[in-house]
Design a protein around this motif. Structure first.
Motif, PDB file in Angstrom:
ATOM      1  N   GLU A   1       0.839  -1.194   0.000  1.00 25.30           N
ATOM      2  CA  GLU A   1       0.000   0.000   0.000  1.00 25.30           C
ATOM      3  C   GLU A   1       0.873   1.243   0.000  1.00 25.30           C
ATOM      4  O   GLU A   1       1.761   1.393   0.834  1.00 25.30           O
ATOM      5  N   ASP A   2       0.623   2.129  -0.965  1.00 24.23           N
ATOM      6  CA  ASP A   2       1.410   3.360  -1.078  1.00 24.23           C
ATOM      7  C   ASP A   2       0.700   4.562  -0.469  1.00 24.23           C
ATOM      8  O   ASP A   2       1.269   5.641  -0.426  1.00 24.23           O
ATOM      9  N   GLY A   3      -0.522   4.370  -0.033  1.00 25.62           N
ATOM     10  CA  GLY A   3      -1.229   5.461   0.619  1.00 25.62           C
ATOM     11  C   GLY A   3      -2.442   5.925  -0.151  1.00 25.62           C
ATOM     12  O   GLY A   3      -2.845   5.345  -1.150  1.00 25.62           O
ATOM     13  N   HIS A   4      -3.017   6.999   0.326  1.00 22.60           N
ATOM     14  CA  HIS A   4      -4.221   7.564  -0.278  1.00 22.60           C
ATOM     15  C   HIS A   4      -3.829   8.494  -1.421  1.00 22.60           C
ATOM     16  O   HIS A   4      -2.926   9.301  -1.292  1.00 22.60           O
ATOM     17  N   ILE A   5      -4.548   8.370  -2.548  1.00 26.60           N
ATOM     18  CA  ILE A   5      -4.295   9.299  -3.649  1.00 26.60           C
ATOM     19  C   ILE A   5      -5.465  10.239  -3.866  1.00 26.60           C
ATOM     20  O   ILE A   5      -5.366  11.179  -4.630  1.00 26.60           O
ATOM     21  N   TYR A   6      -6.576   9.941  -3.196  1.00 22.76           N
ATOM     22  CA  TYR A   6      -7.724  10.843  -3.266  1.00 22.76           C
ATOM     23  C   TYR A   6      -8.525  10.677  -1.986  1.00 22.76           C
ATOM     24  O   TYR A   6      -8.768   9.558  -1.538  1.00 22.76           O
ATOM     25  N   GLN A   7      -8.922  11.774  -1.400  1.00 21.13           N
ATOM     26  CA  GLN A   7      -9.723  11.770  -0.182  1.00 21.13           C
ATOM     27  C   GLN A   7     -10.969  12.596  -0.449  1.00 21.13           C
ATOM     28  O   GLN A   7     -10.865  13.764  -0.811  1.00 21.13           O
ATOM     29  N   ASP A   8     -12.147  11.980  -0.298  1.00 15.67           N
ATOM     30  CA  ASP A   8     -13.357  12.764  -0.516  1.00 15.67           C
ATOM     31  C   ASP A   8     -13.888  13.295   0.802  1.00 15.67           C
ATOM     32  O   ASP A   8     -13.258  13.137   1.841  1.00 15.67           O
ATOM     33  N   ASN A   9     -15.010  13.924   0.728  1.00 20.31           N
ATOM     34  CA  ASN A   9     -15.642  14.554   1.886  1.00 20.31           C
ATOM     35  C   ASN A   9     -14.758  15.634   2.512  1.00 20.31           C
ATOM     36  O   ASN A   9     -14.673  15.776   3.724  1.00 20.31           O
TER      37      ASN A   9
END
Length: 56
Positions: A33-41
């Motif tokens: 896992e390389d992490g989050h590439i998009y975070q909504d809200n």
């Protein structure tokens, strides 16, 4: 998808609640896992529901 750096990248979009995560692997095995590439809200969110991989 195999990128210019020879690494395979995968973006998980199934059962997504609040974000997309990206994973990478050199040989299509043992993805890390390389992490989050998009975070909504968030205040800058461009989409809230119905995410699709081509939108990334």
């Amino acid at each position: 998808m195999k990128a210019w750096d020879g690494i395979y990248y995968m973006i998980g979009t199934g059962r997504v609640k609040d974000d997309f995560k990206m994973y990478s692997s050199s040989y299509l095995q043992n993805f890390k896992e390389d992490g989050h590439i998009y975070q909504d809200n968030t205040i800058d969110t461009w989409n809230i529901v119905n995410f699709r991989a081509p939108e990334v």
